[in-house]
Design an enzyme around this catalytic site. Structure first.
Site, mmCIF file in Angstrom:
data_model
loop_
_atom_site.group_PDB
_atom_site.id
_atom_site.type_symbol
_atom_site.label_atom_id
_atom_site.label_comp_id
_atom_site.label_asym_id
_atom_site.label_seq_id
_atom_site.Cartn_x
_atom_site.Cartn_y
_atom_site.Cartn_z
ATOM 1 N N HIS A 80 -6.093 6.503 2.561
ATOM 2 C CA HIS A 80 -5.606 6.387 3.942
ATOM 3 C C HIS A 80 -4.076 6.335 3.996
ATOM 4 O O HIS A 80 -3.464 6.950 4.854
ATOM 5 C CB HIS A 80 -6.212 5.141 4.587
ATOM 6 N N GLU B 233 -4.013 -6.966 7.741
ATOM 7 C CA GLU B 233 -3.733 -5.971 8.771
ATOM 8 C C GLU B 233 -3.834 -6.587 10.157
ATOM 9 O O GLU B 233 -4.226 -5.920 11.120
ATOM 10 C CB GLU B 233 -4.659 -4.765 8.605
ATOM 11 N N HIS C 150 -9.192 6.310 13.870
ATOM 12 C CA HIS C 150 -9.715 4.962 13.612
ATOM 13 C C HIS C 150 -11.229 5.049 13.546
ATOM 14 O O HIS C 150 -11.942 4.349 14.258
ATOM 15 C CB HIS C 150 -9.233 3.973 14.684
ATOM 16 N N TYR D 203 -2.475 9.658 1.212
ATOM 17 C CA TYR D 203 -2.848 11.070 1.369
ATOM 18 C C TYR D 203 -2.979 11.759 0.011
ATOM 19 O O TYR D 203 -2.630 12.916 -0.137
ATOM 20 C CB TYR D 203 -1.813 11.813 2.232
ATOM 21 N N SER E 31 -8.228 11.984 7.741
ATOM 22 C CA SER E 31 -9.289 10.992 7.609
ATOM 23 C C SER E 31 -10.413 11.599 6.784
ATOM 24 O O SER E 31 -11.054 12.566 7.205
ATOM 25 C CB SER E 31 -9.805 10.597 8.989
ATOM 26 N N ARG F 179 2.296 1.418 18.444
ATOM 27 C CA ARG F 179 3.395 0.881 17.620
ATOM 28 C C ARG F 179 4.113 2.003 16.873
ATOM 29 O O ARG F 179 5.328 1.967 16.698
ATOM 30 C CB ARG F 179 2.860 -0.187 16.650
ATOM 31 N N ASP F 180 3.344 3.000 16.445
ATOM 32 C CA ASP F 180 3.988 4.143 15.776
ATOM 33 C C ASP F 180 5.019 4.795 16.687
ATOM 34 O O ASP F 180 6.020 5.333 16.234
ATOM 35 C CB ASP F 180 2.938 5.195 15.383
#
Lengths: 221, 731
Positions: B44, B310, B90, B47, B540, B111-112
């Protein structure tokens, strides 16, 4: 004369800039008022905008009513100045005791965001002087807790005193008597679930909300 | 897990990876260090299976300010305005805990965006669920939609676009891809870099707890197992708090406006380990982190838990020491907690210390962020692929009773009206929504507090199609991008950037790696041809239920620019008295269509090829027609073919049509690429035909828009009411 209208901002409010934009369109000078302030300054009208004040924790509006600014808001209202609560603002006004009744979860137990037709039930309040009784507006709603409720005695009083301001044409949330907006006894404090600020621009599809802000500005003069 | 299993394997690291860590450190890593590597080297975060393929995607352009590798891609749209965009999956959290999985997906993508200094103004999602007939799929569907609604509405960012798909292939492993767009004055752009020895690392936002421990490694980077094991993974799904996030957004944007911040990074997957190692690595510095300074939700957390938790709604800001007072003032205003947890130091080591200054971990920051193994996994072309490629649709079923099949298609859950989904999302906040969900592309004003004024507008579209991609991953990916670009064109927008979310099965299956590799090649080919930079993406993998991999499901979000957004685009609704035309080639190939697969269970055939020069000409024509206001209605033909497009147009306009010239009713169900339906008033028809001719785009008159019936020559005559009724019926 330029009239300044306060827009109260709590942590979690999110429609404050949208309301400012609508107020500017009708020629008012909007001023953001932070929830911790105790002095409203020179504002001649107030809007409590939509959003999720204090995260809607406990119940929408239940914590907001303890914010410092609310003492000033209550005094402002008691002085007869115009106060409009939109959506979460309506919920806050009922929690603060400025308007009767309460807003419960929608009958369908789902959040609803879509335009609804509402009819104007009275001109005798601070947001409908520019509208005719019976006129229909298409205004967006955007809420999970917009199902207005009150006891029988309160409803009778609202009806008798001509304090129901707007009704839904097709009741979307289970509100008693299809109520979308009400006023206090003096008609200077109004709470409404639909968002008039979302209907003030042809580019966005509707300008049905403009007369509401024009009326408010008129009352603030 | 058993006691006999070595720690690294329990944490999701292979024996080879453990050996590589030992050689980097020159010693055996301790538990904390191993935990930090396990999250940062997870599929995740790193990559590792897809990296060598992703390099083939074009990411440059004169207007690209930030490409892949940062928290979000950023493009310059002129007038002093930049646009940030990002998409992320997600999937596994949503399979296990649908509401929180989706909600925290929304929180993470926001947030990104505001990490880049941008104010989020638009959320979108691409959702793939099992069949609505399955109780479990229904539970997931309702939970995910409620989670997006609950979090997105309360955090105060409108959800303006998306798609909802149903297919039994996603029964046990739904896909929840969330996208966000933010806007910023170009000069506010900030990067997630730690610089300046002696600067402070400040953790902002929510308290740190035990939620989401190992979310990226144990949960996101391994297959979902049977239900008992899924249940055991449950503590790894984080819990979201939109009110915390709302205050965090406002506080961070105010910090950036005040010029207090040197660099800032959100805490998402891999938590504090990721934020500290990435900022240090990008800035070419070291960082000392004192775990005992982190504000905690509960006592008794082990250092490794603090470092990989997290917990949601947290940011790491790098500030100069003299800015601490200003930071405190802004955080206090917004009731955002903060703690100074670290310091930028010379060198390149990330050093974690305890309350008495004892060193608990010490490793090269870049080894966590950049040195994860890169796998060139085995690729194998499936045996069936070549065979099916030569079928050319010859075994395809024929159309029986057209009216009956038309209604059947419109009644499918995937085709039906989705307003029951998007009416649960606030899609009007900020007064930017010119065209909301339900049409081709979302169109919004470019406006936010503090942003320079402009007449420009944005168009956004999110698209995926696993039916096409299953038949041919390379061509399918091209067609998905083409559809997305055509959606923008129908709003009069020129495509400016693309982000993708590549959802695939188990990368250890060589056929899955073939799908991934082919998809990347298809994306690269069309993006190169259209000069459309890929400014970010997410991969993903391990999406499978039991041992069955999901179909290849690349999802793309494209953003386009409208130079002068002063009028509403025509929209899809038919207008009484207008004439319907079809732009594009004749195509009666039903391979990969919803009609062939969902109504006739015919899964073979070959997709129609797309000619990229012809497609570019079509897109250019469509943009001109919309900008010059020559069309009164417009809709591209894609999922569900002309049947779906015509039905949606008639329902939206409340007007029927009478058309002819359909030689083969298969043409109505074909999803062949590069076709657009337009409605024209008589006075515009000459100009339209001439402009199409100039660009060599085929144009064909179909018939008139009138009445309340859908009539096609001698083939069909049904009432608009019957189509609307079946289309809006809840599935």
């Amino acid at each position: 004369m330029q009239i300044s209208v306060g827009v109260v901002v709590f942590p979690g409010s999110n429609c404050e800039y949208d309301v400012c934009e609508a107020l500017e369109l009708v020629g008012a000078i909007p001023r953001l008022v932070w929830h911790n302030e105790s002095n409203l300054g020179d504002v001649r009208g107030l809007v409590i905008p939509g959003g999720f004040a204090h995260g809607d924790y406990l119940r929408p509006g239940a914590i907001a009513k303890f914010s410092r600014v609310m003492e000033a808001v209550i005094k402002f209202a008691k002085d007869g100045r115009p106060v409009l609560g939109i959506c979460n603002g309506f919920q806050i006004l009922t929690e603060a005791g400025l308007l009767p009744g309460a807003l419960q979860k929608n009958a369908g137990l789902r959040f609803i965001c879509r335009p609804e037709l509402v009819s104007i039930s009275t001109r005798d309040c601070v947001i409908t002087s520019e509208l005719a009784v019976g006129s229909m507006l298409s205004l967006p709603i955007n809420h999970f807790e917009g199902n207005y409720t009150c006891d029988k005695a309160t409803l009778d009083e609202l009806l008798q005193d001509d304090r129901v301001v707007m009704r839904y044409e097709h009741n979307p949330n289970g509100s008693i008597d299809s109520i979308a907006a009400i006023a206090n006894q003096s008609k200077n404090v109004v709470g409404m679930m639909p968002h008039p600020e979302r209907a003030c621009d042809d580019l966005l599809g509707s300008t049905h909300g403009l007369p509401i802000f024009r009326s408010l500005l008129e009352a603030a003069k | 897990m058993t006691n006999a299993e070595p720690l690294h394997r329990v944490l999701g690291l292979t024996d080879e990876e453990a050996a590589k860590i030992e050689s980097i450190l020159g010693r055996r890593p301790n538990h904390l260090e191993l935990a930090m590597y396990s999250v940062m080297w997870s599929e995740h975060c790193s990559y590792k299976s897809s990296k060598i393929h992703l390099r083939r995607l074009p990411s440059d352009g004169p207007h690209v300010l930030v490409g892949p590798g940062e928290n979000a891609g950023v493009i310059d749209v002129g007038d002093g305005i930049a646009v940030a965009i990002r998409i992320e999956s997600h999937n596994h959290p949503s399979a296990i805990e649908p509401y929180q999985g989706a909600a925290t997906g929304v929180g993470g993508i926001l947030r990104d965006i505001f990490t880049m200094g941008a104010r989020p103004i638009c959320l979108g999602d691409s959702l793939w669920f099992g069949s609505p007939d399955s109780p479990r799929a229904r539970w997931i569907t309702d939970g995910v939609i409620s989670g997006i609604s609950g979090y997105g509405n309360a955090v105060g960012v409108p959800t303006l676009c998306g798609e909802t798909n149903f297919d039994s292939a996603y029964e046990g492993n739904p896909l929840v891809n969330v996208m966000c767009i933010g806007v910023l004055p170009t000069e506010r752009l900030v990067l997630a870099r730690a610089t300046g020895t002696g600067n402070l690392a400040v953790l902002l936002g929510s308290t740190t707890g035990r939620d989401g421990i190992g979310g990226v490694s144990v949960l996101a980077s391994a297959p979902l197992e049977d239900d008992d094991e899924s249940a055991q993974k449950r503590p790894s799904v984080q819990v979201g708090d939109p009110f915390e996030e709302k205050r965090l957004i406002e506080a961070c944007l105010e910090l950036l406006d005040a010029g207090v911040v040197v660099g800032i990074q959100d805490l998402g997957g891999a938590g504090l380990t990721c934020a500290t190692s990435e900022t240090a690595s990008r800035g070419g510095v070291g960082m000392d982190v004192d775990v005992s300074k982190v504000h905690l939700r509960q006592s008794g957390l082990e250092p490794f838990e603090v470092m990989i938790s997290e917990s949601q709604e947290r940011m790491l800001a790098i500030i100069t020491p003299d800015a601490l007072n200003k930071l405190a003032e802004i955080c206090n205003k917004w009731e955002v907690s903060y703690s100074v947890v670290g310091r930028v130091v010379p060198g390149n080591a990330l050093r974690v210390t305890g309350p008495d200054g004892e060193v608990l971990a010490e490793l090269p920051a870049s080894s966590l962020a950049d040195d994860a193994p890169v796998y060139n996994r085995e690729i194998q072309v499936p045996a069936w692929y070549e065979a099916r490629n030569f079928e050319l649709g010859s075994r395809a079923p024929g159309v029986g009773d057209l009216g009956k099949e038309w209604l059947e298609l419109m009644g499918l859950p995937g085709t039906g009206d989705k307003s029951w989904v998007y009416s649960q999302y606030d899609h009007q906040l900020f007064l930017n929504t010119v065209v909301g969900p339900g049409g081709d592309a979302t169109v919004l004003k470019l406006k936010a507090p503090g942003l320079p004024k402009t007449d420009k507008g944005l168009a956004v579209s999110i698209d995926g199609n696993s039916r096409w991609c299953s038949l041919n991953p390379r061509l399918g990916a091209k067609l998905v991008v083409a559809e997305s670009v055509l959606n923008l064109a129908c709003a009069g927008a020129t495509p400016k950037a693309l982000v993708n979310c590549l959802n695939f099965g188990n990368p250890e299956n060589p056929e899955v790696m073939w799908q991934l590799s082919e998809t990347v090649d298809g994306l690269a080919e069309i993006c190169n041809a259209l000069k459309l930079p890929v400014v970010g993406g997410n991969v993903s993998l391990y999406n499978q239920s039991g041992t069955t991999d999901i179909p290849p499901t690349p999802v793309v979000a494209t953003v386009g620019l409208i130079n002068k957004l002063t009028h509403r685009p025509p929209g899809i609704g038919l207008v009484e008295g207008s004439t319907l035309y079809l732009l594009g080639n004749y195509d009666a190939n039903v391979s990969g269509s919803r009609w062939a697969i969902d109504l006739h269970d015919y899964r073979g055939g070959a997709l129609s090829e797309i000619s990229l020069p012809a497609f570019s000409a079509l897109a250019e024509l469509v943009i001109s027609l919309v900008r010059q206001r020559l069309v009164v209605s417009i809709h591209d033909i894609s999922d569900g073919g002309m049947v779906t497009a015509l039905s949606e147009m008639a329902i939206a306009g409340g007007v029927g049509f009478s058309i002819g010239g359909i030689q083969d009713s298969a043409e109505l169900f074909s999803e062949g690429p590069g076709r657009v339906l337009i409605g024209i008033l008589p006075q515009s028809s000459q100009s339209v035909v001439r402009m199409a001719g100039d660009l060599a785009v085929p144009v064909r008159e179909l018939g008139y828009c009138e009445g309340d019936r859908l009539a096609i020559g001698g083939l069909m005559n049904i009432s608009l009411g019957s189509v609307a009724e079946i289309w809006t019926r809840p599935s």
